[in-house]
Design a protein around this motif. Structure first.
Motif, PDB file in Angstrom:
ATOM      1  N   UNK A 187      11.393  -9.617   7.377  1.00 60.76           N
ATOM      2  CA  UNK A 187      10.276  -8.542   7.400  1.00 60.76           C
ATOM      3  C   UNK A 187      10.796  -7.238   7.773  1.00 60.76           C
ATOM      4  N   UNK A 188      11.779  -6.940   8.665  1.00 64.86           N
ATOM      5  CA  UNK A 188      12.157  -5.590   9.044  1.00 64.86           C
ATOM      6  C   UNK A 188      12.579  -4.796   7.710  1.00 64.86           C
ATOM      7  N   UNK A 189      12.980  -5.556   6.535  1.00 63.41           N
ATOM      8  CA  UNK A 189      13.290  -5.190   5.217  1.00 63.41           C
ATOM      9  C   UNK A 189      11.957  -4.547   4.881  1.00 63.41           C
ATOM     10  N   UNK A 190      10.876  -5.088   4.912  1.00 61.90           N
ATOM     11  CA  UNK A 190       9.450  -4.721   4.532  1.00 61.90           C
ATOM     12  C   UNK A 190       9.080  -3.524   5.274  1.00 61.90           C
ATOM     13  N   UNK A 191       9.721  -3.358   6.505  1.00 62.42           N
ATOM     14  CA  UNK A 191       9.133  -2.105   7.128  1.00 62.42           C
ATOM     15  C   UNK A 191       9.557  -0.880   6.578  1.00 62.42           C
ATOM     16  N   UNK A 192      10.554  -0.954   5.827  1.00 64.35           N
ATOM     17  CA  UNK A 192      11.032   0.284   5.038  1.00 64.35           C
ATOM     18  C   UNK A 192       9.899   0.778   4.339  1.00 64.35           C
ATOM     19  N   UNK A 193       9.369   0.030   3.516  1.00 67.71           N
ATOM     20  CA  UNK A 193       7.998   0.252   2.669  1.00 67.71           C
ATOM     21  C   UNK A 193       6.612   0.655   3.226  1.00 67.71           C
ATOM     22  N   UNK A 194       6.804   0.048   4.627  1.00 66.85           N
ATOM     23  CA  UNK A 194       5.489   0.441   5.258  1.00 66.85           C
ATOM     24  C   UNK A 194       5.491   1.794   5.771  1.00 66.85           C
ATOM     25  N   UNK A 195       6.895   2.074   6.279  1.00 65.10           N
ATOM     26  CA  UNK A 195       7.130   3.615   6.589  1.00 65.10           C
ATOM     27  C   UNK A 195       6.713   4.374   5.443  1.00 65.10           C
ATOM     28  N   UNK A 196       7.139   4.206   4.295  1.00 62.09           N
ATOM     29  CA  UNK A 196       6.934   4.835   3.074  1.00 62.09           C
ATOM     30  C   UNK A 196       5.281   5.061   2.961  1.00 62.09           C
ATOM     31  N   UNK A 197       4.586   4.044   2.800  1.00 65.84           N
ATOM     32  CA  UNK A 197       3.141   4.048   2.727  1.00 65.84           C
ATOM     33  C   UNK A 197       2.466   4.962   3.891  1.00 65.84           C
ATOM     34  N   UNK A 202      -1.455  17.654  -6.165  1.00 65.95           N
ATOM     35  CA  UNK A 202      -2.330  18.560  -6.939  1.00 65.95           C
ATOM     36  C   UNK A 202      -3.952  18.456  -6.741  1.00 65.95           C
ATOM     37  N   UNK A 203      -4.139  17.328  -7.102  1.00 62.82           N
ATOM     38  CA  UNK A 203      -5.558  16.908  -7.264  1.00 62.82           C
ATOM     39  C   UNK A 203      -5.748  15.283  -6.811  1.00 62.82           C
ATOM     40  N   UNK A 204      -7.153  14.635  -7.014  1.00 59.02           N
ATOM     41  CA  UNK A 204      -7.285  13.449  -6.780  1.00 59.02           C
ATOM     42  C   UNK A 204      -6.548  12.435  -7.716  1.00 59.02           C
ATOM     43  N   UNK A 205      -6.513  12.844  -9.098  1.00 58.37           N
ATOM     44  CA  UNK A 205      -6.279  11.860 -10.153  1.00 58.37           C
ATOM     45  C   UNK A 205      -4.499  11.554 -10.101  1.00 58.37           C
ATOM     46  N   UNK A 206      -3.827  12.990  -9.896  1.00 56.30           N
ATOM     47  CA  UNK A 206      -2.638  12.899  -9.596  1.00 56.30           C
ATOM     48  C   UNK A 206      -2.222  12.079  -8.340  1.00 56.30           C
ATOM     49  N   UNK A 207      -2.790  12.402  -7.456  1.00 51.48           N
ATOM     50  CA  UNK A 207      -2.580  11.317  -6.193  1.00 51.48           C
ATOM     51  C   UNK A 207      -2.861   9.977  -6.374  1.00 51.48           C
ATOM     52  N   UNK A 208      -3.862   9.682  -7.071  1.00 49.87           N
ATOM     53  CA  UNK A 208      -3.713   8.243  -7.070  1.00 49.87           C
ATOM     54  C   UNK A 208      -2.877   7.708  -8.193  1.00 49.87           C
ATOM     55  N   UNK A 209      -2.539   8.326  -9.091  1.00 46.43           N
ATOM     56  CA  UNK A 209      -1.418   7.983  -9.966  1.00 46.43           C
ATOM     57  C   UNK A 209       0.093   7.891  -9.250  1.00 46.43           C
ATOM     58  N   UNK A 210       0.158   8.818  -8.132  1.00 48.78           N
ATOM     59  CA  UNK A 210       1.482   8.718  -7.358  1.00 48.78           C
ATOM     60  C   UNK A 210       1.203   7.397  -6.592  1.00 48.78           C
ATOM     61  N   UNK A 211       0.124   7.244  -5.962  1.00 50.39           N
ATOM     62  CA  UNK A 211      -0.165   6.099  -5.079  1.00 50.39           C
ATOM     63  C   UNK A 211       0.182   4.910  -5.981  1.00 50.39           C
ATOM     64  N   UNK A 212      -0.335   4.720  -7.303  1.00 49.69           N
ATOM     65  CA  UNK A 212       0.135   3.461  -8.009  1.00 49.69           C
ATOM     66  C   UNK A 212       1.603   3.168  -8.244  1.00 49.69           C
ATOM     67  N   UNK A 213       2.114   4.081  -7.618  1.00 50.02           N
ATOM     68  CA  UNK A 213       3.642   4.131  -7.834  1.00 50.02           C
ATOM     69  C   UNK A 213       4.382   3.122  -6.699  1.00 50.02           C
ATOM     70  N   UNK A 214       3.435   3.224  -5.591  1.00 50.07           N
ATOM     71  CA  UNK A 214       4.087   2.794  -4.220  1.00 50.07           C
ATOM     72  C   UNK A 214       3.551   1.359  -3.606  1.00 50.07           C
TER      73      UNK A 214
END
Length: 305
Positions: free
Chosen positions: A40-50, A146-158
């Protein structure tokens, strides 16, 4: 024609993955030995990122402005900034950011935390990821803020990476408190990923200016990149897939990424590290984690360098 080209691209990527695995030592795709706390502490790395990615994009400030003690002395992220979002997207991402604060709190209170690792959320890092995904340098460099579409695509990554990590974690947890915690985390992570994918699916056929590629093209290539970095087969799919990969082999739409039985894919910690480091090597940090993740699982791989 576009459908045939998409299928051909997937096949070429899979061939490339297969050849790479033949040349290199077989990657670790099986379970690892670890206790509930370490998992679970391993998962905390990703929670910090998000948390940092969502909060900075929506509010222009991060976790330290809300719960500074949660970082446990870890450094602030590199390059995170306010995104140019439309009002609806901003409200959604703001809510996601607050949810991630709650996730971090729940983990710390239940099993204890780790220091926030150094996170790279800079434009340059995202530009490198998108260049790697498409196979050439984008001009101008991709800017997630830069804009909403770019940000949502970047969010798709994480978030999806955390989702499949939780799916892979639950069967190995021993304690009922741990299982309850991770089930609760998985529920919200799955919801966040579904919202992001749905917002992108609504725009799937729209071109991402000025690159001449559609939103769906970008999601497919990002998913192919994560499969290549994870090195353990197809566990990631974009918004449009060949019909043989669609639900019940009856649809090319792919709002939710799932296997042949429409069950969520799962990934192990080594697979996740290969992806978020961007190196295809769990012992070679970089990408979102320039100095690697924290906690026993992430640090033990770094000692193998």
């Amino acid at each position: 024609m576009a459908r045939r080209l998409s299928s051909l691209f997937v096949l070429l990527v899979l061939l490339h993955i297969g050849m790479a695995i033949l040349v290199m030592a077989a990657p670790s795709c099986g379970p690892i030995e670890a206790n509930d706390r370490d998992r679970i502490q391993f998962a905390l790395n990703l929670e910090f990122l998000e948390a940092e990615f969502f909060l900075h994009a929506a509010l222009g400030k991060g976790l330290d402005s809300i719960e500074p003690s949660f970082a446990q002395g870890g450094p602030p992220p590199i390059g995170a900034t306010k995104a140019n979002l439309d009002p609806v997207t901003n409200r959604i991402i703001e809510e996601f950011g607050y949810q991630e604060v709650g996730h971090v709190r729940a983990i710390i209170k239940t099993i204890g935390g780790v220091p926030r690792p150094l996170l790279n959320l800079s434009r340059d890092n995202f530009a490198n990821i998108f260049d790697e995904a498409v196979g050439f340098k984008l001009r101008p460099p991709f800017n997630p803020y830069a804009n909403s579409i770019n940000y949502l695509l970047a969010s798709y990554v994480i978030p999806y990476v955390g989702l499949v990590g939780y799916v892979g974690t639950i069967p190995s947890l021993v304690n009922s408190t741990s299982r309850s915690l991770v089930a609760g985390l998985l529920g919200v992570e799955s919801g966040q990923d579904a919202v992001i994918r749905t917002l992108l699916y609504e725009k799937a056929l729209l071109p991402v200016v000025p690159y001449g590629m559609t939103v769906a093209d970008f999601t497919n290539r990002i998913s192919n990149l994560r499969n290549a970095l994870g090195m353990c087969g197809i566990k990631d799919e974009g918004l449009k897939v060949p019909i043989q990969l669609g639900a019940e082999n009856r649809t090319e739409s792919n709002i939710l990424s799932a296997d042949a039985n429409s069950l969520s894919y799962s990934r192990t910690p080594p697979e996740i590290l290969r992806i978020v480091y961007g190196s295809g090597n769990e012992s070679n940090p970089g990408g979102f984690y320039p100095k690697g993740g924290n906690g026993r699982i992430a640090r033990q791989f770094l000692t193998k360098v």
